[in-house]
Design an enzyme around this catalytic site. Structure first.
Site, mmCIF file in Angstrom:
data_model
loop_
_atom_site.group_PDB
_atom_site.id
_atom_site.type_symbol
_atom_site.label_atom_id
_atom_site.label_comp_id
_atom_site.label_asym_id
_atom_site.label_seq_id
_atom_site.Cartn_x
_atom_site.Cartn_y
_atom_site.Cartn_z
ATOM 1 N N LYS A 1 0.832 -1.209 0.000
ATOM 2 C CA LYS A 1 0.000 0.000 0.000
ATOM 3 C C LYS A 1 0.868 1.261 0.000
ATOM 4 O O LYS A 1 0.652 2.172 -0.786
ATOM 5 C CB LYS A 1 -0.935 0.018 1.224
ATOM 6 C CG LYS A 1 -1.850 -1.188 1.336
ATOM 7 C CD LYS A 1 -2.795 -1.084 2.521
ATOM 8 C CE LYS A 1 -2.097 -1.091 3.870
ATOM 9 N NZ LYS A 1 -1.522 -2.406 4.252
ATOM 10 N N ARG B 1 11.447 -1.146 12.151
ATOM 11 C CA ARG B 1 10.148 -0.909 12.804
ATOM 12 C C ARG B 1 9.926 -1.919 13.919
ATOM 13 O O ARG B 1 10.155 -3.110 13.735
ATOM 14 C CB ARG B 1 9.030 -1.043 11.756
ATOM 15 C CG ARG B 1 8.707 0.273 11.081
ATOM 16 C CD ARG B 1 7.701 0.110 9.991
ATOM 17 N NE ARG B 1 6.469 -0.562 10.409
ATOM 18 C CZ ARG B 1 5.371 -0.600 9.670
ATOM 19 N NH1 ARG B 1 5.346 -0.010 8.487
ATOM 20 N NH2 ARG B 1 4.299 -1.235 10.091
ATOM 21 N N ARG C 1 -0.637 -8.772 13.492
ATOM 22 C CA ARG C 1 -1.085 -7.824 12.464
ATOM 23 C C ARG C 1 -1.924 -8.535 11.406
ATOM 24 O O ARG C 1 -2.924 -7.995 10.937
ATOM 25 C CB ARG C 1 0.128 -7.142 11.819
ATOM 26 C CG ARG C 1 0.736 -6.079 12.716
ATOM 27 C CD ARG C 1 2.176 -5.780 12.375
ATOM 28 N NE ARG C 1 2.350 -5.148 11.078
ATOM 29 C CZ ARG C 1 3.528 -5.042 10.458
ATOM 30 N NH1 ARG C 1 4.617 -5.535 11.018
ATOM 31 N NH2 ARG C 1 3.616 -4.435 9.315
ATOM 32 N N ARG D 1 12.112 -6.489 4.613
ATOM 33 C CA ARG D 1 12.166 -5.038 4.903
ATOM 34 C C ARG D 1 12.990 -4.783 6.161
ATOM 35 O O ARG D 1 13.800 -3.868 6.207
ATOM 36 C CB ARG D 1 10.728 -4.540 5.084
ATOM 37 C CG ARG D 1 10.602 -3.089 5.445
ATOM 38 C CD ARG D 1 9.207 -2.575 5.162
ATOM 39 N NE ARG D 1 8.261 -2.886 6.221
ATOM 40 C CZ ARG D 1 6.946 -2.649 6.157
ATOM 41 N NH1 ARG D 1 6.428 -2.120 5.083
ATOM 42 N NH2 ARG D 1 6.155 -2.956 7.161
ATOM 43 N N ARG E 1 -9.438 0.819 8.757
ATOM 44 C CA ARG E 1 -9.070 -0.557 9.096
ATOM 45 C C ARG E 1 -10.180 -1.270 9.847
ATOM 46 O O ARG E 1 -10.020 -2.458 10.178
ATOM 47 C CB ARG E 1 -7.823 -0.546 9.982
ATOM 48 C CG ARG E 1 -6.509 -0.796 9.256
ATOM 49 C CD ARG E 1 -5.393 -0.649 10.286
ATOM 50 N NE ARG E 1 -4.205 -1.380 9.985
ATOM 51 C CZ ARG E 1 -3.159 -0.868 9.325
ATOM 52 N NH1 ARG E 1 -3.215 0.349 8.849
ATOM 53 N NH2 ARG E 1 -2.077 -1.592 9.151
HETATM 54 P P1 ADP Z 1 1.235 -2.114 7.898
HETATM 55 O O1 ADP Z 1 0.180 -1.866 6.871
HETATM 56 O O2 ADP Z 1 2.521 -2.540 7.262
HETATM 57 O O3 ADP Z 1 0.772 -2.962 9.020
HETATM 58 P P2 ADP Z 1 1.021 0.597 8.942
HETATM 59 O O4 ADP Z 1 2.159 1.549 8.932
HETATM 60 O O5 ADP Z 1 -0.162 0.900 8.079
HETATM 61 O O6 ADP Z 1 1.673 -0.783 8.583
HETATM 62 O O7 ADP Z 1 0.459 0.404 10.436
HETATM 63 C C1 ADP Z 1 1.299 0.067 11.511
HETATM 64 C C2 ADP Z 1 0.477 -0.039 12.807
HETATM 65 O O8 ADP Z 1 -0.147 1.229 13.091
HETATM 66 C C3 ADP Z 1 -0.682 -1.022 12.787
HETATM 67 O O9 ADP Z 1 -0.279 -2.341 13.052
HETATM 68 C C4 ADP Z 1 -1.569 -0.436 13.899
HETATM 69 O O10 ADP Z 1 -1.053 -0.720 15.181
HETATM 70 C C5 ADP Z 1 -1.436 1.056 13.678
HETATM 71 N N1 ADP Z 1 -2.446 1.593 12.737
HETATM 72 C C6 ADP Z 1 -2.201 2.184 11.537
HETATM 73 N N2 ADP Z 1 -3.339 2.578 10.953
HETATM 74 C C7 ADP Z 1 -4.349 2.216 11.791
HETATM 75 C C8 ADP Z 1 -5.771 2.313 11.750
HETATM 76 N N3 ADP Z 1 -6.394 2.866 10.706
HETATM 77 N N4 ADP Z 1 -6.486 1.836 12.809
HETATM 78 C C9 ADP Z 1 -5.887 1.288 13.860
HETATM 79 N N5 ADP Z 1 -4.552 1.138 13.969
HETATM 80 C C10 ADP Z 1 -3.786 1.596 12.945
#
Ligand code: ADP
Length: 192
Positions: free
Chosen positions: A15, A139, A150, A127, A88
């Site tokens: 994404k 990260r 996740r 990564r 999400r």
């Molecule tokens: P990835 O898609 O690789 O899991 P992101 O950078 O999108 O990574 O998200 C990392 C973390 O941030 C998620 O695992 C969650 O803890 C939090 N997070 C990000 N966006 C949201 C969201 N829309 N709602 C709830 N938690 C979120």
């Protein structure tokens, strides 16, 4: 006309990569809640402290927090948004619809990056290894244990959005296993 889109898919689906390409090719605006939360964490704000632990474990932070972050960004105005990692949950999806409607805007498409779990594990472990080799910070959630959480969060809480946007006639699927440029070309074709 400026369009707003959502990129949907599990962690590691690509994404962020595709959102980055779209900002360059179309001048769209990437809104990544993951990036916003990591910025909050780095700033040492109260909210950053609250979310750090939740993120490291791979769980979702509360709807209230992420909806608040998106509301703040949208209040600055504009259009042509790529929502990356948001919504999400169904509650977040409803909130996004309402926020855009308030602005007199809507969604053009929810683009699902279709992948399989094996490739996700490889990409995310890769990564982390690349970051380590480059001397960059890894990260806190890019490890096997958090990744399991996740993925579970994705299937339990986020994947219902595939049906949600399908029902709204907005769902488009692309093959997320294709090379990066091919995925970009598929998205480009969808956006017209
Ligand atoms: P990835 O898609 O690789 O899991 P992101 O950078 O999108 O990574 O998200 C990392 C973390 O941030 C998620 O695992 C969650 O803890 C939090 N997070 C990000 N966006 C949201 C969201 N829309 N709602 C709830 N938690 C979120």
């Amino acid at each position: 006309m400026s369009v707003n889109i959502i990129l949907l898919g599990p962690p590691g689906a690509g994404k962020g990569t595709q959102a980055g390409l779209l900002t360059k090719s179309r001048g769209m605006v990437q809104l990544s809640t993951g990036d916003m939360l990591r910025e909050a964490q780095a700033s040492g704000s109260e909210m950053g402290k609250i979310v750090a632990e939740v993120m490291a474990k791979g769980q979702l932070v509360t709807d209230e927090i992420v909806i608040g972050l998106i509301r703040e960004k949208l209040a600055q105005g504009g259009s042509g948004f790529i929502f990356d990692g948001f919504p999400r949950t169904l509650a977040q999806a409803d909130a996004l619809g309402a926020l855009l409607a308030e602005m007199g805007q809507g969604l053009h498409a929810a683009i699902e990056l279709q992948v399989n779990d094996e490739v996700l594990v490889d990409r995310i472990v890769g990564r982390a290894e690349e970051a380590r080799a480059a001397g960059k910070p890894v990260r806190a959630d890019d490890n096997a244990e958090s990744l399991k959480t996740r993925l579970m969060a994705y299937y339990k809480q986020t994947s219902p959005l595939v049906g949600y946007y399908h029902a709204k006639g907005l769902l488009k699927g692309v093959d997320g296993l294709a090379p990066i440029d091919d995925v970009a070309a598929q998205i480009d074709a969808l956006l017209g």
